[in-house]
Design an enzyme around this catalytic site. Structure first.
Site, PDB file in Angstrom:
ATOM      1  N   ASP A 193      20.491 -15.326  57.573  1.00 12.08           N
ATOM      2  CA  ASP A 193      20.388 -14.174  58.525  1.00 12.08           C
ATOM      3  C   ASP A 193      20.134 -14.888  60.064  1.00 12.08           C
ATOM      4  O   ASP A 193      19.740 -14.030  60.753  1.00 12.08           O
ATOM      5  CB  ASP A 193      19.841 -13.047  58.303  1.00 12.08           C
ATOM      6  CG  ASP A 193      20.681 -12.046  57.487  1.00 12.08           C
ATOM      7  OD1 ASP A 193      21.703 -12.674  56.758  1.00 12.08           O
ATOM      8  OD2 ASP A 193      20.205 -10.983  57.029  1.00 12.08           O
ATOM      9  N   ASN A 219      13.330 -13.040  58.111  1.00 11.35           N
ATOM     10  CA  ASN A 219      14.073 -12.496  57.027  1.00 11.35           C
ATOM     11  C   ASN A 219      13.297 -12.691  55.572  1.00 11.35           C
ATOM     12  O   ASN A 219      13.293 -11.926  54.724  1.00 11.35           O
ATOM     13  CB  ASN A 219      15.557 -12.749  57.061  1.00 11.35           C
ATOM     14  CG  ASN A 219      16.400 -12.332  56.118  1.00 11.35           C
ATOM     15  OD1 ASN A 219      16.242 -12.317  54.984  1.00 11.35           O
ATOM     16  ND2 ASN A 219      17.158 -11.306  56.531  1.00 11.35           N
ATOM     17  N   LYS A 253      15.988 -13.095  48.565  1.00  7.88           N
ATOM     18  CA  LYS A 253      17.348 -12.340  48.762  1.00  7.88           C
ATOM     19  C   LYS A 253      18.222 -12.461  47.675  1.00  7.88           C
ATOM     20  O   LYS A 253      19.318 -13.352  47.662  1.00  7.88           O
ATOM     21  CB  LYS A 253      17.887 -13.038  50.096  1.00  7.88           C
ATOM     22  CG  LYS A 253      16.764 -13.228  51.204  1.00  7.88           C
ATOM     23  CD  LYS A 253      16.330 -11.838  51.752  1.00  7.88           C
ATOM     24  CE  LYS A 253      17.251 -10.959  52.573  1.00  7.88           C
ATOM     25  NZ  LYS A 253      16.645  -9.657  53.044  1.00  7.88           N
TER      26      LYS A 253
END
Length: 290
Positions: free
Chosen positions: A251, A24, A58
């Site tokens: 995640d 991720n 992110k």
């Protein structure tokens, strides 16, 4: 633009599908290089075109205290090292219009996060890089919205656009993967990608010890969603893969274990090869007579 078009045509022609995969978020240079090497080995063995995926930031984490990544400058250096070391194209996200030019100098595919799929200035700035643009469908959007988002890319002078299904909000803290969207997204007249990991997120659905929440997920259903997507004839599979999902800083509940990547992809290839999902079914409504 020529190199982007060549990659775009290569991905469009992929049989039975292409793969966008990786952890991720960029955790370190060492981890990114290791993951890229392992995933490339699997994809090469199975004959799947691969684009390595990882995010340098992110920006939409549930908590401001959550790990976000190394940032754009350091993250792009790491992605460039991945390209040079493993000879792989890379895909990463942008969140602000001003990021696009710098990201476009490294990334082969620029990804528009789902929450930002209608942000015209961001879409146009990304399009002007000439790179392939992968637009994730907003969790709150109908598939038809993506026709307009893809058209914004084309009107900015860039024909290299893809759209990606990543689930739809279903009440609080949950997403639902609606296979009908895979058919409706084809109306955007571009390759359709299925995000088989984010589609199983449970946003802000996991309580943390000491207070607060984080995103949960239903990792055990990833094979189910993936099987459905390839049977429906998607052009590409997007999946986040990790060598130690339980320790992943972002995640973790929806990253697929690296140890099972080859096993799952082998099955998906077998399903895709017998499916006629890419071909519309011609329905004859004239009266049936024996």
């Amino acid at each position: 633009m020529e190199s982007s078009m060549a990659l775009f045509n290569h991905l469009k022609a992929a049989e039975p599908f292409f793969l966008l995969a990786g952890p991720n978020v960029i955790e370190s240079e060492q981890h990114a290089l290791k993951m890229a090497g392992h995933i490339k080995s699997v994809a090469t063995k199975l004959g799947l075109p691969l684009v390595f995926k990882s995010s340098f930031d992110k920006a939409n984490r549930t908590s401001s205290k959550s790990f976000r990544g190394p940032g754009m400058e350091e993250g792009l250096k790491i992605l460039e090292k991945v390209k040079m070391t493993h000879g792989l194209p890379v895909v990463t996200d942008v969140h602000e219009s001003w990021q696009c030019e710098a990201v476009g100098r490294v990334a082969d595919i620029i990804q528009i996060p789902a929450f930002l799929c209608r942000q015209t200035d961001l879409l146009v700035a990304a399009a002007k890089t000439g790179k392939i643009i992968n637009i994730k469908k907003g969790q709150m959007c109908a598939a038809s919205v993506m026709d307009n988002s893809a058209e914004k890319i084309r009107l900015a002078g860039n024909p290299n656009v893809m759209v990606c299904e990543r689930g739809t909000m279903h009440g609080y803290n949950d997403l639902v993967f609606d296979p009908r969207n895979l058919e409706w997204l084809r109306e955007a007249n571009c390759p359709v990608v299925a995000d088989i990991t984010h589609s199983l997120q449970q946003p802000a659905g996991r309580k943390l010890e000491g207070g607060g929440v984080a995103s949960g997920g239903l990792r055990e259903l990833i094979p189910c969603i993936a099987r459905t997507a390839v049977a429906a004839g998607v052009d590409g599979i997007f999946m986040e893969v990790h060598d130690d999902p339980l320790s992943a800083p972002v995640d973790g509940p929806t990253q697929w274990p690296l140890r099972h990547l080859e096993e799952l992809l082998e099955e998906l290839i077998a399903i895709a090869r017998v499916s006629k999902g890419k071909k519309p079914f011609k329905i004859d409504l004239t009266p049936y007579t024996e």
